[in-house]
Each structure stands twice: as C-alpha cells, then as structure tokens.
Enzyme design. Sequence first.
Site, PDB file in Angstrom:
ATOM      1  N   ASP A   1      32.453  24.863  86.529  1.00 63.59           N
ATOM      2  CA  ASP A   1      33.299  24.892  86.333  1.00 63.59           C
ATOM      3  C   ASP A   1      34.370  24.609  87.130  1.00 63.59           C
ATOM      4  OD1 ASP A   1      35.584  26.575  86.158  1.00 63.59           O
ATOM      5  OD2 ASP A   1      35.027  29.181  86.141  1.00 63.59           O
TER       6      ASP A   1
ATOM      7  N   TYR B   1      51.930  27.874  83.412  1.00 60.17           N
ATOM      8  CA  TYR B   1      51.290  26.509  82.474  1.00 60.17           C
ATOM      9  C   TYR B   1      51.639  25.248  82.436  1.00 60.17           C
ATOM     10  CZ  TYR B   1      50.011  23.136  79.452  1.00 60.17           C
ATOM     11  OH  TYR B   1      49.351  21.734  78.713  1.00 60.17           O
TER      12      TYR B   1
END
Length: 253
Positions: A60, A151
């Site tokens: 990850d 984002y």
Amino acid sequence: MFGLPRSSHALVTGGGRGIGREIASALARAGATVTVLGRNRATLDEAVATGSAHFVSLADVADQPAVNAAVAEAATRQPIDILIANAGIAESAPFGKSDAALFRRMMDVNLMGTVHVAQAVLPSMRARGYGRMVAVASTAGLKGYAYVSAYSAAKHAVVGLVRSLALELASTGVTVNAVCPGFTDTDLVAGSIDNIMKKTGRSREQAVAELSRHNPQGRLVTPAEIADAVLWLCGEGASAITGQAVVVAGGEI
C-alpha cells in the site's frame, strides 16, 4: 534519441489496472523490465499474465515501511531506473461534507504515496547518476473542480512536489515530471459517472457528456494517450525535460 535506455527497470505503482496498467504495458513493449506495485494481488498477477508487466510487488503506497520493503525487493532483481508514481484514489463530496478523514485519505495516497516511493528509489538513482520519475497527477492539480476539494488539494501538492524535486535533482541526471490527465476512460471515471447518474437521475450518456464537456475535444482521454506521454518523458531524448506538468486533456488547460 527517444527510446528507453537499454535494459531499463521500471516500477509502476497502481499498475494493475487503468492508467497504470496501460503505462506498464507501454514500457514493457518499449523494452523495459516492468514491476507493478499495488495492493490487489489478483490484478497485478493478471498484468503479468497478459504481458503488461514482468514482476509483482505488493504494498500500500500509504504505508512507508511496506513501500520500502517492496522497493528493496524489486531492486534486488535490477536497480530501478524509472519510477511511475501512478497509484491514487479520488472521492467527491461538497466541501462542507469533506471531513478531516477525507482530506487525510486523499493526501495519504495521492501525495504521501508519491513521496514514499520517490524516497525509496531516489538514493540508488542518485548514486548511479540516472533516473526518470513521472508522477501521474491530474488537471485537478492545476485547476479546481467543484466537489473534489480534497482530491484537488492533494494533486496540487503532487505537482508542487514534482516542481521542487526537479530543481533539487537538476544536476544529478534524474528528471522529475508529472503528467496531468483530464477525465479519462477508466474504471475510476466510470465510478464518477455512476455517481452522477445516482445523484442527478441523468442517463449514462448525459453523465459522460457532463465530464466530457471539460475537454474542448468533447471526449474522454484514453489511457493509451497518457501512456504515450509518459513513455516520452522516460526516454533518453527527454533528458532536458524536468519539473514539468504535461497536460493530456484535449486543450482543457
């Protein structure tokens, strides 16, 4: 000369699907040995099985120790010459409903994921006097869009990181660039289309048109078009290109 250096080893994060998978495939076709890194073993194995990559590393990108271990393992096969920091996530919400946890998720993967892999590969690149780093950012890293403030903030941070790191490394033989796609025909954008349909009652065609309107060419970008831009930035002929945010968006910016 615009080809890749002979026997290059490329590491592509988020290389199991979408844009990352297309970039991995383009690098493999150009002659690079490609390692795809991500969390989903099945999609990564499929990339290898279909010839888009040669090796798999599991990690990850938000987990720095896991990234360090995965990069060290990949580098035992061959030093990493090319890093494509592609792994990312996107979530949409009005700013008033974007809590601290949402901002942290966007930063942890989109920004810190890029930081982690860059820090893992950079010492070897500097020691060898050669390297190519390309971060897959977004047009959201250069302008704002409504309902994706977290984002957009994270992708702006990625572009800032690229510009600063490129200056720091300018004399080392390592280049650092970003590609900034507009809305692209991937499963990530498919999720956005489904979200528009669910929240507005629009048809799929109307939802696609809502996203495509940002592109003056009136269409979604294809992953192959982004991969072509990345391939150029990784080539020997792009040695003077560093610190740039190359937009692949049909003239949107």
